[in-house]
Design an enzyme around this catalytic site. Structure first.
Site, PDB file in Angstrom:
ATOM      1  N   ASP A 178       0.891  -1.159   0.000  1.00 21.54           N
ATOM      2  CA  ASP A 178       0.000   0.000   0.000  1.00 21.54           C
ATOM      3  C   ASP A 178       0.931   1.211   0.000  1.00 21.54           C
ATOM      4  OD1 ASP A 178      -1.560   2.226   0.668  1.00 21.54           O
ATOM      5  OD2 ASP A 178      -3.024   0.987   1.708  1.00 21.54           O
ATOM      6  N   HIS A 179       0.964   1.925  -1.121  1.00 17.74           N
ATOM      7  CA  HIS A 179       1.950   2.985  -1.302  1.00 17.74           C
ATOM      8  C   HIS A 179       1.864   4.053  -0.215  1.00 17.74           C
ATOM      9  CE1 HIS A 179       2.058   1.005  -5.130  1.00 17.74           C
ATOM     10  NE2 HIS A 179       0.791   1.307  -5.324  1.00 17.74           N
ATOM     11  N   HIS A 241      -6.091   2.760   1.142  1.00 16.78           N
ATOM     12  CA  HIS A 241      -5.359   3.922   1.654  1.00 16.78           C
ATOM     13  C   HIS A 241      -6.067   4.607   2.823  1.00 16.78           C
ATOM     14  CE1 HIS A 241      -3.084   3.178  -1.851  1.00 16.78           C
ATOM     15  NE2 HIS A 241      -3.806   3.876  -2.699  1.00 16.78           N
TER      16      HIS A 241
END
Length: 496
Positions: A178-179, A241
């Site tokens: 998950d960036h 996110h």
């Protein structure tokens, strides 16, 4: 500083993700001395590339994305190799295993292997199973599987994919990227909370009025219309996110700063999320879709006019929601989230609004009093702001909001190479703290599915339209007004 030694296999090495993010990130680790020179990267994809072609592409990627001295670029790119690959052919996996074995001998790598899925998710399960059955994961070192989102389309598809992957890899070998969890200020949430005596004692429903998380983009769907039609903002942003940031903000202090303990506390938050389903969805969530408008004084089309988008589409490009966490720490405190495309400004910010004093001596001047706010700037600025009330200069008295700012020298970047760089290094070290555990996906998908199920049943009811270049539909304000709150502005220094 530990310098990992590994073979990295990138599935989808000819794709955009590899060129824009992965190659520059691996190079930055190499340049900073965080990666041992005993490493090799194997790119696999369908195209009939050669070692020379992938090295040319790696060099072009570095020159395009990396600033500063790149005199060691040739030496770096010589660590890259290419193998034309058919994910359904067992012989391709045998060829891959033979190539990795030869590279491990050449570079003296002790059997450590990372398999990075930078391709369409429908192949994840097939690749993982074949890696095991054809012996590619049979090594004297460690093996790790890195997976890009989307991890499933709903709970059922996510569980099916997870079951397939778990046939070949154990949970502690799976790294779901998950960036947002690689961003500097997202990782800083734990430090702000647990390393500062002025915040942690106040981090509960006695002192905090509400929490707001905004992640806005000025871009539309661009060339991702086909993907977005099947995803929408709820699945694309909220399921991963936004809920990850909620869990970091709301979790209790872990016993120690280890992967298992931090994940355990995050999972407790997701378990405590109040389920929103049926008629309550319209009360707690708003969905919107951007129409035509202006971005930076340029006319832009509405979502339904975008390429690969159904002209009658009801897919949401904006979501606002009110989340309630039913536990002792947060009972009664709303966590407001909003995310959308084609909005006024590109920004990701967290605003913690503290409660007013029970008897404020300056009540008579209430119109000039400003709520105390802690603002965590994630992008494009990175830093922290604290808004207090101070005395207005001059003899008339009164109060004026005072904003104390701290800024990192971070660069603007959604999914920047820096985020990938940090997460890749964590994976090499075996640190899964900033990667999503299956239990987190299990709980988040169940929460999201209850909402999307209602929206899909009421598909004839169109989402609220908002002009491009605004902060979403006006209906999102109603979520906050019911509790006497308002969305705080996201522009750089604006105070209302």
């Amino acid at each position: 500083m530990e310098k990992p030694s590994t073979v990295i296999v990138i599935f989808g090495a000819t794709g955009d993700l590899a060129k824009r993010k992965l190659y520059p990130s691996i190079y930055n680790l190499y340049k900073k001395g965080q990666l041992s020179k005993k490493f090799a990267v194997v790119g696999v994809a369908r195209r009939a590339w050669t070692n020379e072609i992938i090295r040319e592409n790696v060099s072009a990627s570095i020159k395009s994305e990396v600033e500063g001295d790149i005199s060691d670029l040739d030496e770096f790119s010589n660590h890259f190799y290419y193998l034309p690959f058919d994910v359904t052919s067992k012989s391709s996996y045998h060829d891959l295993d033979n190539l990795i074995n030869s590279l491990e001998d050449e570079y003296d790598i002790q059997g450590n292997r990372i398999f990075y899925m930078a391709m369409a998710p429908e192949f994840f399960g097939t690749i993982a199973l074949n890696l095991k059955t054809e012996g590619v994961t049979n090594t004297k070192g460690w093996t790790r599987l890195v997976i890009e989102k989307p991890f499933g389309h709903n709970y059922d598809s996510a569980k099916k994919l997870n079951d397939e992957i778990r046939e070949a890899f154990t949970e502690d070998e799976i790294y779901r990227i998950d960036h947002y969890l690689g961003k500097e200020m997202v990782q800083n949430i734990e430090v702000i909370r647990f390393a500062n005596a002025i915040f942690e004692p106040l981090w509960n429903n006695r002192y905090i009025s509400n929490v707001q998380i905004t992640s806005s983009e000025t871009l539309g769907v661009e060339d991702r219309g086909g993907y977005y039609e099947n995803s929408g903002a709820l699945r694309d942003m909220v399921q991963n996110h936004m809920l990850q940031m909620v869990s970091l903000l709301a979790m209790d202090p872990p016993i120690r700063l280890t992967t298992d303990e931090i994940r355990s506390e995050k999972i407790k938050v997701l378990r405590a999320l109040r389920t929103i389903k049926g008629d309550k969805v319209e009360k707690y969530f708003v969905r919107g879709q951007y129409g035509p408008g202006k971005i930076n004084n340029n006319e832009v089309p509405g979502y339904r006019s975008e390429d690969k988008v159904n002209p009658d589409s009801n897919t949401e490009t904006f979501v606002a929601g009110k989340l309630m966490i039913d536990n002792h720490r947060w009972a009664g405190v709303p966590f407001y989230i909003r995310t959308g495309k084609r909005m006024k400004e590109k920004s990701t910010k967290i605003v913690i609004q503290f409660k007013e004093l029970p008897m404020n001596l300056y009540y008579k001047n209430k119109e000039t009093l400003h709520s105390n706010l802690l603002i965590i700037h994630i992008q494009p600025d990175e830093g922290i702001s604290l808004t207090l009330n101070g005395k207005k200069l001059g003899p008339t008295g009164g109060t004026v909001p005072v904003r104390l700012d701290y800024r990192n020298d971070g660069i603007d970047g959604f999914n920047t190479p820096e985020a990938y760089e940090r997460l890749l290094y964590d994976c090499m070290l075996g640190d899964a703290t900033n990667f999503a555990h299956w239990d987190e996906l299990d709980l988040s998908w169940n929460f999201i599915d209850a909402i999307s199920e209602v929206w899909e049943k009421k598909s004839k009811k169109e989402p609220f339209l908002y002009p491009s270049g605004t902060m979403g539909p006006n209906e999102s304000e109603d979520l906050l007004q019911e509790n006497g709150h308002k969305w705080w502005p996201i522009t750089k220094y604006e105070l209302e």
